[in-house]
Design a protein around this motif. Structure first.
Motif, PDB file in Angstrom:
ATOM      1  N   HIS A  73       0.721  -1.140   0.026  1.00  0.00           N
ATOM      2  CA  HIS A  73       0.015  -0.009  -0.003  1.00  0.00           C
ATOM      3  C   HIS A  73       1.013   1.240  -0.005  1.00  0.00           C
ATOM      4  N   TRP A 113      -8.943   3.858 -10.321  1.00  0.00           N
ATOM      5  CA  TRP A 113      -8.172   3.529  -9.150  1.00  0.00           C
ATOM      6  C   TRP A 113      -8.208   4.755  -8.108  1.00  0.00           C
ATOM      7  N   CYS A 117      -9.410   3.486  -4.502  1.00  0.00           N
ATOM      8  CA  CYS A 117      -8.661   3.633  -3.289  1.00  0.00           C
ATOM      9  C   CYS A 117      -9.638   4.177  -2.180  1.00  0.00           C
ATOM     10  N   ASN A 124      -6.279   3.920   1.136  1.00  0.00           N
ATOM     11  CA  ASN A 124      -4.895   4.383   0.687  1.00  0.00           C
ATOM     12  C   ASN A 124      -5.014   5.766   0.079  1.00  0.00           C
ATOM     13  N   LEU A 127      -2.103   6.554  -2.543  1.00  0.00           N
ATOM     14  CA  LEU A 127      -2.354   5.536  -4.058  1.00  0.00           C
ATOM     15  C   LEU A 127      -3.664   6.775  -4.722  1.00  0.00           C
ATOM     16  N   ALA A 128      -4.525   7.152  -3.841  1.00  0.00           N
ATOM     17  CA  ALA A 128      -5.600   7.815  -4.448  1.00  0.00           C
ATOM     18  C   ALA A 128      -4.975   9.272  -4.916  1.00  0.00           C
TER      19      ALA A 128
END
Length: 179
Positions: A73, A113, A117, A124, A127-128
């Motif tokens: 992650h 995505w 996320c 996360n 990541l977003a």
């Protein structure tokens, strides 16, 4: 059985049950003591403060976090920044050399995505963020490509330009022959 044997068994029965009950209590108590010891075994105190008030450093929190340094992650978004940087470096390239399908794929990947996320557990946000930037870069590149195609559509093609130049030269030659 004789009366003395029966009396002996009746007299011994409470003692046997008492020993079994004591043995069970002893082993249960020993198990509870072991359980209490094993629960406390991993705790180390650096100060006399209670463990709830003990200060934990930022690195230790990140290391033990569900989205910390030792998990995918954390490392997936770190590596995905390379795609964002590559897309940003493509801003310097002319729009006719960019691929619409590639940038559309990056845009859709970023959008999908980014949403995902915020749904997954643990959430996360790192990541977003990288996927959001990937979507923004893709949208900018796709709009640059679209503007380039629109400008090409309004301009005459090179074949049309060659035909017009040829007609002009023919007219000049006709005028030169007449005079």
């Amino acid at each position: 059985m004789s009366a003395t044997t029966t009396t002996l068994f009746r007299a011994a029965r409470p003692v046997i049950f008492q020993q079994v009950a004591t043995r069970t209590a002893f082993t249960t108590g020993r198990a509870n003591a072991f359980r209490n010891f094993s629960q406390k075994a991993g705790r180390r105190y650096q100060s006399t403060a209670a463990p709830e008030t003990a200060q934990v450093g930022w690195f230790a929190r990140m290391w033990n976090s569900p989205v910390g340094f030792k998990t995918v992650h954390f490392w997936a978004p770190v590596m995905k920044w390379a795609l964002v940087i590559a897309g940003i470096s493509d801003f310097a390239r002319p729009a006719e050399k960019l691929s619409l399908t590639q940038n559309a794929a990056l845009t859709s990947t970023g959008l999908i995505w980014t949403r995902w996320c915020t749904i997954i557990t643990p959430k996360n946000y790192l990541l977003a963020a990288v996927n959001g930037f990937l979507a923004i870069v893709g949208i900018v590149q796709c709009s640059r490509i679209g503007m380039y195609y629109r400008s090409q559509k309004n301009q005459p093609s090179t074949a049309d330009e060659v035909k017009e130049q040829a007609k002009e030269k023919v007219e000049k030659v006709k005028d030169a022959v007449k005079s």
